[in-house]
Scaffold this motif. Structure first.
Motif, short mmCIF file in Angstrom:
data_model
loop_
_atom_site.label_atom_id
_atom_site.label_comp_id
_atom_site.label_asym_id
_atom_site.label_seq_id
_atom_site.Cartn_x
_atom_site.Cartn_y
_atom_site.Cartn_z
N LYS A 117 29.76 49.12 58.06
CA LYS A 117 31.20 49.17 57.69
C LYS A 117 31.92 48.32 58.49
O LYS A 117 33.06 47.70 58.00
N GLY A 118 31.71 48.40 59.85
CA GLY A 118 32.50 47.44 60.68
C GLY A 118 32.51 45.88 60.57
O GLY A 118 33.22 45.11 60.53
N LEU A 119 31.19 45.47 60.05
CA LEU A 119 31.13 44.18 59.89
C LEU A 119 31.78 43.87 58.52
O LEU A 119 32.45 42.86 58.30
N ASP A 120 31.82 44.65 57.41
CA ASP A 120 32.61 44.42 56.40
C ASP A 120 34.00 44.38 56.71
O ASP A 120 34.57 43.40 56.00
N ILE A 121 34.68 45.18 57.27
CA ILE A 121 36.14 45.46 57.57
C ILE A 121 36.37 44.17 58.49
O ILE A 121 37.74 43.59 58.40
N SER A 122 35.60 43.90 59.54
CA SER A 122 36.31 42.91 60.57
C SER A 122 35.68 41.65 60.17
O SER A 122 36.33 40.68 60.84
N ALA A 123 34.82 41.12 59.44
CA ALA A 123 34.31 39.89 59.43
C ALA A 123 34.27 39.60 57.87
O ALA A 123 34.65 38.56 57.29
N MET A 124 33.47 40.23 57.35
CA MET A 124 33.08 39.75 55.77
C MET A 124 34.33 39.79 54.89
O MET A 124 34.64 39.06 53.72
N SER A 125 35.50 40.61 55.55
CA SER A 125 36.81 40.76 54.90
C SER A 125 37.26 39.30 54.90
O SER A 125 38.26 38.86 54.03
N LEU A 126 37.36 38.54 55.66
CA LEU A 126 37.72 37.09 55.92
C LEU A 126 37.21 36.55 54.77
O LEU A 126 37.96 35.72 53.98
N HIS A 127 35.86 36.46 54.49
CA HIS A 127 35.33 35.80 53.50
C HIS A 127 35.88 36.22 52.08
O HIS A 127 36.21 35.46 51.33
N ARG A 128 36.02 37.52 51.89
CA ARG A 128 36.70 38.23 50.64
C ARG A 128 37.95 37.69 50.47
O ARG A 128 38.30 37.31 49.46
N VAL A 129 38.78 37.55 51.44
CA VAL A 129 40.48 37.21 51.29
C VAL A 129 40.18 35.53 50.71
O VAL A 129 40.88 35.25 49.99
N LEU A 130 39.35 34.78 51.60
CA LEU A 130 39.24 33.45 51.20
C LEU A 130 38.77 33.12 49.88
O LEU A 130 39.18 32.15 49.04
N GLN A 131 37.55 33.68 49.57
CA GLN A 131 37.05 33.64 47.96
C GLN A 131 37.99 34.10 47.07
O GLN A 131 38.05 33.39 46.00
N THR A 132 38.83 35.05 47.27
CA THR A 132 39.69 35.34 46.31
C THR A 132 40.89 34.44 46.05
O THR A 132 41.12 34.04 44.80
N ALA A 133 41.12 33.99 47.22
CA ALA A 133 42.33 32.84 47.33
C ALA A 133 41.73 31.54 46.59
O ALA A 133 42.48 30.95 45.64
N TYR A 134 40.51 31.22 46.90
CA TYR A 134 39.92 30.12 46.36
C TYR A 134 39.86 30.18 44.85
O TYR A 134 40.14 29.23 44.12
N LYS A 135 39.40 31.13 44.38
CA LYS A 135 38.90 31.47 42.96
C LYS A 135 40.28 31.31 42.25
O LYS A 135 40.27 31.07 41.11
N LEU A 136 41.38 32.03 42.57
CA LEU A 136 42.70 32.24 42.08
C LEU A 136 43.34 30.98 42.15
O LEU A 136 44.24 30.99 41.80
N ASP A 137 42.95 30.03 42.83
CA ASP A 137 43.72 28.95 43.53
C ASP A 137 45.06 29.23 44.13
O ASP A 137 46.04 28.63 43.49
N ALA A 138 44.95 30.33 44.93
CA ALA A 138 46.36 30.81 45.14
C ALA A 138 46.95 30.02 46.55
O ALA A 138 48.26 30.10 46.86
N LEU A 139 46.34 29.17 47.13
CA LEU A 139 46.91 28.54 48.35
C LEU A 139 47.41 27.07 48.21
O LEU A 139 46.62 26.22 47.28
N ASN A 140 48.58 26.75 48.61
CA ASN A 140 48.94 25.45 48.28
C ASN A 140 48.15 24.40 49.11
O ASN A 140 47.60 24.76 50.05
N GLU A 141 48.15 22.96 48.66
CA GLU A 141 47.40 22.09 49.70
C GLU A 141 48.07 22.25 51.15
O GLU A 141 49.40 22.44 51.12
N TRP A 142 47.37 21.89 52.08
CA TRP A 142 47.83 21.91 53.39
C TRP A 142 48.31 23.42 53.83
O TRP A 142 48.93 23.59 54.90
N GLY A 143 47.65 24.24 53.04
CA GLY A 143 48.07 25.69 53.41
C GLY A 143 47.01 25.83 54.90
O GLY A 143 46.18 25.19 55.23
N SER A 144 47.47 27.11 55.49
CA SER A 144 46.77 27.38 56.83
C SER A 144 46.29 29.11 56.81
O SER A 144 47.33 29.87 56.51
N VAL A 145 45.18 29.15 57.23
CA VAL A 145 44.73 30.59 57.23
C VAL A 145 44.38 30.76 58.80
O VAL A 145 43.61 29.84 59.36
N VAL A 146 44.74 31.84 59.34
CA VAL A 146 44.43 32.21 60.74
C VAL A 146 43.78 33.54 60.75
O VAL A 146 44.37 34.50 60.16
#
Ligand code: NAI
Length: 270
Positions: A117-146
């Motif tokens: 659970k800890g790995l999913d919430i604290s680490a894999m969630s970043l992949h989930r966020v990025l993959q969601t944005a990537y597939k929806l093409d939700a970020l502008n060029e030169w976007g920034s994720v921290v």
């Protein structure tokens, strides 16, 4: 003092729980710098109600999303784009939780369901966020994720327990996805490795108070505060750091490169 560094930019801020949260301070700074934001947190955290104060200050909608749910994340990005009337320029991932740490389980006696659970919430969630944005093409060029991390990913801090492993994974995901998103959309992805900071998540670690004092003594500039972390994050969302990606950036007053300090030696006595 604001400089309009984020004028016209639009972002999603994960993880503002209360006014001590690093995400809370970052949300306020982003808006001061001219950004429009959407706030999000897990439904259970939103029930505490504190975030409504922040939403008012920032004139931001709050869209619930458990960062381990692909449906919630997809809904969050879709609704955010509707709200902004366009794509997103920056995302702050400020999410961390270890059930093992919370329950005081030592590293040599971990519960694996909690670990998972800890790995999913604290680490894999970043992949989930990025993959969601990537597939929806939700970020502008030169976007920034921290995403926020801690030096226990590189060096042993025994009471950090399985969060250390989660942070290693988080940093690795930021590098790996940084490559793919960089090639596809020139989106940059970095982690900030922050000093120990008094927040709800931080205080869950055993002996945290003593540990903050130790880090303060070890760091030539002292510990970096949550407000200073927010300032640094703003620069990474701005156009002044466009070529910085796939990095783990220490924001710790020099702690990470100090072997020992005079102040720590003196505190040892003879
Ligand atoms: P915090 O407790 O204010 O923030 C943690 C956030 O994670 C909370 O808002 C919580 O609701 C959210 N969260 C937990 N489970 C979630 C889920 N399933 N879905 C969505 N959100 C969820 O504490 P803090 O310190 O501001 O933590 C932010 C980040 O900074 C974390 O990644 C933490 O590990 C990192 N960090 C903290 C340091 C510290 O000493 N406080 C030092 C270095 C890094």
């Amino acid at each position: 003092m604001a400089h309009n560094l984020l004028q016209g930019k639009k972002g999603i801020i994960f993880g503002a729980l209360d006014e001590n949260s690093i995400a809370w301070k970052t949300a306020v700074r982003c808006v001061e710098e001219g950004a429009q934001i959407v706030l999000t947190n897990a439904p259970i955290a939103l029930r505490m109600g504190e975030i409504n104060k922040l939403a008012e200050t920032c004139k931001a909608p709050v869209i619930p999303a458990d960062a381990t749910s692909m449906d919630d994340l997809s809904n969050l990005f879709t609704k955010s784009m509707e709200h902004f009337g366009g794509k997103i320029d920056f995302v702050l991932h400020s999410i961390g939780m270890s059930v093992n740490v919370r329950k005081g389980k030592p590293y040599t006696d971990l519960d694996y369901d909690f670990f998972h659970k800890g790995l999913d919430i604290s680490a894999m969630s970043l992949h989930r966020v990025l993959q969601t944005a990537y597939k929806l093409d939700a970020l502008n060029e030169w976007g920034s994720v921290v995403a926020l991390t801690y030096i226990a990913a590189q060096r042993v801090f025994p009471d950090y327990s399985d969060m250390a492993d989660a942070k290693s994974m988080l940093e690795s995901i930021s590098r790996s996805f940084g490559y793919h998103y960089g090639v596809k959309k020139k989106v940059r992805i970095n982690t900030i490795s922050q000093s120990p900071t008094r927040t709800t998540a931080g205080s869950g670690v055993k002996g945290f108070g003593d540990f903050i004092s130790y880090a303060e003594k070890m760091s030539p500039l002292g510990n970096a505060s949550a407000d200073q972390c927010a300032d640094y994050t703003v620069t990474l969302f701005s156009d002044y750091t466009r070529m910085v990606t796939m990095q783990n950036l220490f924001h710790d007053g020099g702690f990470s490169f100090t072997g020992v300090s005079q102040s720590v030696i003196e505190s040892m006595g003879e």
